[in-house]
Design an enzyme around this catalytic site. Structure first.
Site, PDB file in Angstrom:
ATOM      1  N   ASP A 481       0.792  -1.069  -0.088  1.00 10.00           N
ATOM      2  CA  ASP A 481       0.045  -0.157  -0.117  1.00 10.00           C
ATOM      3  C   ASP A 481       0.922   1.376   0.011  1.00 10.00           C
ATOM      4  O   ASP A 481       2.076   1.381   0.102  1.00 10.00           O
ATOM      5  CB  ASP A 481      -0.881  -0.086   1.125  1.00 10.00           C
ATOM      6  N   ASP A 551     -10.596   2.047  -3.257  1.00  9.47           N
ATOM      7  CA  ASP A 551     -11.361   2.100  -1.706  1.00  9.47           C
ATOM      8  C   ASP A 551     -12.947   2.254  -1.838  1.00  9.47           C
ATOM      9  O   ASP A 551     -13.487   1.954  -0.901  1.00  9.47           O
ATOM     10  CB  ASP A 551     -10.737   3.137  -0.893  1.00  9.47           C
TER      11      ASP A 551
HETATM   12  C1  DGJ Z   1      -5.670   1.986   1.911  1.00  6.09           C
HETATM   13  C2  DGJ Z   1      -6.032   0.632   1.228  1.00  6.09           C
HETATM   14  O1  DGJ Z   1      -6.469   1.157  -0.041  1.00  6.09           O
HETATM   15  C3  DGJ Z   1      -7.112   0.216   1.911  1.00  6.09           C
HETATM   16  O2  DGJ Z   1      -7.519  -1.253   1.192  1.00  6.09           O
HETATM   17  C4  DGJ Z   1      -6.449  -0.471   3.236  1.00  6.09           C
HETATM   18  O3  DGJ Z   1      -5.425  -1.266   2.928  1.00  6.09           O
HETATM   19  C5  DGJ Z   1      -6.207   0.918   4.215  1.00  6.09           C
HETATM   20  N1  DGJ Z   1      -5.155   1.706   3.158  1.00  6.09           N
HETATM   21  C6  DGJ Z   1      -5.104   0.366   5.297  1.00  6.09           C
HETATM   22  O4  DGJ Z   1      -4.772   1.430   5.726  1.00  6.09           O
END
Ligand code: DGJ
Length: 730
Positions: A481, A551
């Site tokens: 990430d 997200d």
């Molecule tokens: C952003 C990601 O897109 C989410 O899926 C998740 O992993 C969060 N970060 C966790 O902080």
């Protein structure tokens, strides 16, 4: 051989099944771009360039040296430089040691070889065998600075794709400053083109936006340090009249995860110059004598028959000639991710209760997301401290992984390697390891600083700490990430003259760590992520064959996002999960069926608390798991067709997959916003017109009728309904 050089006409002709690209060497050594488009069958192409040098105010080159008609401003220069009367947007700007920046690029020689070139430290498409692609390298000299410029062309024999890249070698004894080095420059002798780019923001990535090119320079790009949510490094130029199924279209896709720029210059004489590469803003490269700099690859594709075909070319190329490793070809595991189930509020017992439920439903991998390390109970602390929080997980990652394995599942783990929180042991120990500029307080985003990935010691640290964790436990998958953009882009490790290199070196550092992990753990499946799809680009796909698409996990919103993503990225790359209803981002309720039908359009998984579900929903999941396996071939290896555009038709959306042998077809239809519509037919594409297809209830359909009159989807739908029709050739 897909590359021909005709010694008499001094013309290169690069051909794919349906496209040609032609370059001519003029007697003065200038390289002209004669054509990129429909396939040509000759190298006698001299009528394709304009010999008219007296347009007002256009400087012509000094007499004697060049034909009288030659003016840089009117010539379709194959790789335009600067300072000699070409006033359009340029591809290259080099500054000589004397401070001036006039460049003048001339052909020296060339090389044609079987196979596809690769680029040191950079991701790029590849040929699986040498007969899949050929390489042309044109060696040129900037007679002004003395630098050697190499133009690279990769020509795929079975796909309508031609790649470009560029390198500069300083063969002089003085330093040269690179200020701009685009990866491609193409001229179209026409002024009737539309440009489609893909804008977005967090939770709304890759929204297609199409407009006719106006005069002047139209540009999109990123200066955020990553390819970004805001514009994706992919642009389509198409004839004004082109549609999904007809008309000429060209794609430009940059294999790079950092700052980038695409420029389309419709200049006043009626041509369009397209230039794409690393964004020159805040970029520079100090090239000492003997050094070489490589600019990343642009993948250009052409379709004579609409934008849909252009997308299918990219899908195949990126699936089979960009993504790598074991997971390129084999079925990816259905995963359950705990993020939207628990966020950071979990303990081992809670995780295992979800995993147990998941394994009973047939889900194959458990992924532990953010919150397992340091003192991380919210997003204000601990990034950088990649050691397990034993209060939450008393038996450590290893203990948890063993228990997950005991349930018959694989195990995956989240990291955010390129950032560090100010409240962390790592930052306290190494405050100079972040990107920063002396005497300027570094900015925070999501309580994070950016680690200086341009430094080898930082990359070593990140690699070691990740590799140690992976070695210590049975880990099959990593979610990588990255939750912020770059600011105060300075490095404590570089001398002043190299500070402009930091954002480029940052990306190289990230690529290096990814590659080292893959070298040590070749079976590791790495999923890319950047606050959803903030770094969804071909550069990352080279290391991470799937990327978290957004997200926003709401099924109806995801239709828009997956639709936009599909213009260049294959279904296998789009990670898509069934999440809770009502959805956490939008508050909208959707049926388990529709959530499943939409998520099945990508690398499939779940992201909700399975222990809270009704028996009915659990039964639906069991069926979805079976369907995922049944449909894997058609969805992941098939041809993808966009049938209804959700942006122009706000009510319905439909898409179709056809297996490579045309024996299987999967159509998904979703009512995004209810409207009364008694009659609804959708024409299918890509079927065998002579075949009869049968659905799951035994009803038969003629392939020819489905493509000519359409599939009859008339019915009394409710808001959010979806149907899925699976047809098999009889
Ligand atoms: C952003 C990601 O897109 C989410 O899926 C998740 O992993 C969060 N970060 C966790 O902080």
């Amino acid at each position: 051989m897909s590359i021909i050089f005709n010694q008499n006409t001094k013309t290169f002709l690069l051909s794919t099944p349906n496209s040609s690209y032609a370059v001519k060497i003029l007697e003065n050594g200038y390289l002209l771009n004669l054509h990129y488009g429909a396939k040509l069958n000759t190298t006698a192409l001299d009528e394709l360039y304009v010999r008219y040098g007296s347009a007002s105010f256009c400087p012509v080159m000094p007499s004697g040296e060049l034909p009288g008609w030659f003016s840089q401003d009117l010539a379709a220069l194959e790789y335009s430089s600067c300072g000699r009367g070409d006033f359009r947007t340029n591809a290259m700007q080099l500054r000589r040691a004397d401070g001036t920046s006039v460049s003048d690029l001339r052909y020296v020689n060339h090389e044609i070889i079987a196979g596809k070139y690769s680029l040191p430290r950079l991701p790029a498409t590849y040929a699986n065998t040498d007969d899949e692609a050929d390489t042309l390298k044109i060696f040129a000299k900037d007679v002004s600075s003395g630098a050697d410029i190499t133009l690279y062309y990769g020509v795929f024999a079975n796909r309508d794709a031609i790649t470009r890249a560029v390198s500069v070698t300083n063969t002089t004894d003085k330093p040269i400053e690179i200020e701009k080095l685009a990866s491609c420059c193409v001229t179209f002798n026409r002024d009737d083109l539309d440009m489609t780019s893909f804008w977005g923001h967090w939770a709304k990535e890759r929204t297609p936006e199409r407009r006719p090119l106006p005069h002047g320079v139209s540009c999109v790009g990123s200066k955020r340090g990553s390819s970004s949510h805001y514009q994706n490094p992919f642009v389509i130029l198409s004839e004004n009249e082109a549609s999904e199924t007809a008309g000429e279209a060209w794609g430009f896709s940059l294999v790079w995860s950092g700052n980038w720029l695409f420029e389309a210059d419709l200049e006043s004489h009626g041509t369009v110059r397209a230039v794409m590469g690393v964004n020159p803003t805040d970029f520079g490269w100090h090239l000492e004598a003997g050094e070489t700099f490589y600019a990343p690859e642009v993948v250009m594709a052409y379709s004579p028959s609409g934008i849909g075909e252009l997308s299918r070319t990219y899908h195949k190329l990126y699936r089979y000639n960009l993504c790598r490793g074991k997971w390129r070809n084999i079925e990816r595991p259905i995963l359950i991710n705990n993020w939207e189930a628990t966020y950071m509020d979990f303990n081992e017992e809670k995780l295992l209760s979800i995993a147990k439920e998941a394994s009973e439903l047939g889900i194959e991998m458990f992924v532990l997301d953010d919150g397992w390390f340091g003192k991380r109970n919210d997003d204000t602390t601990s990034n950088g401290d990649w050691y397990v929080n034993r209060e939450k997980l008393p038996d450590g990652i290893d203990g948890l992984a063993k228990k997950i394995r005991g349930l018959g599942m694989r195990f995956g783990l989240w990291f955010e390697p390129e950032t560090v929180c100010p409240i962390s042991e790592l930052y306290r120990a190494h405050p100079d390891w972040i990107l920063h500029v002396p005497d300027v307080a570094p900015s925070l985003a999501r309580s994070e600083y950016i680690l200086d990935m341009s430094r080898a010691d930082v990359c070593d640290y990140i690699y070691n700490v990740m590799a140690e964790t992976i070695r210590s436990a049975d880990i099959d998958y990593i979610k990588w990430d990255f939750n912020r953009n770059l600011s105060e882009v300075g490095s404590a490790a570089l001398e002043p003259k190299r500070q402009k290199e930091v954002s480029f070196r940052f990306v190289l550092g990230t690529y290096d760590v990814l590659q080292r992990l893959l070298d040590e753990f070749p079976d590791l499946l790495i999923e890319g992520c950047s606050g959803g799809g903030g770094r969804f680009d071909p550069g990352m796909l080279y290391y991470t064959p799937q990327i978290w698409t957004s997200d926003d996990t709401d099924a109806i919103e995801r239709i828009d996002i997956q639709y936009g993503t599909s213009f260049v990225y294959p279904p296998s790359s789009m990670s898509a999960h069934v999440s809770a209803s009502p959805n956490h981002q939008t508050g909208r309720s959707s049926s388990m069926k529709t959530r499943g039908n939409v998520a099945m359009g990508g690398a499939f998984g779940y992201e909700l608390d399975l222990t809270q579900l009704s028996q009915e929903d659990k039964n639906a999941i069991r069926e979805q798991v079976k369907d995922y396996h049944r449909f894997y071939n058609v969805v992941q290896n098939g041809d993808y067709y966009r049938l209804i555009n959700p942006y122009s038709n706000r009510h319905f959306c439909a898409w179709e997959y056809v297996s490579p042998d045309k024996s299987e077809v999967l159509v998904t239809f979703v009512v995004m916003r209810w409207t009364f519509r008694a009659v609804k037919f959708v024409k299918l594409f890509g079927l065998d017109g002579d075949a009869v297809y049968e659905d799951e209830n035994g009803k038969t359909y003629s392939g020819q009728v489905l493509m000519s009159a359409g599939l009859n989807l008339s019915g009394g739908y409710r808001d959010g309904d979806s149907i899925r029709i699976y047809l098999k050739k009889k």
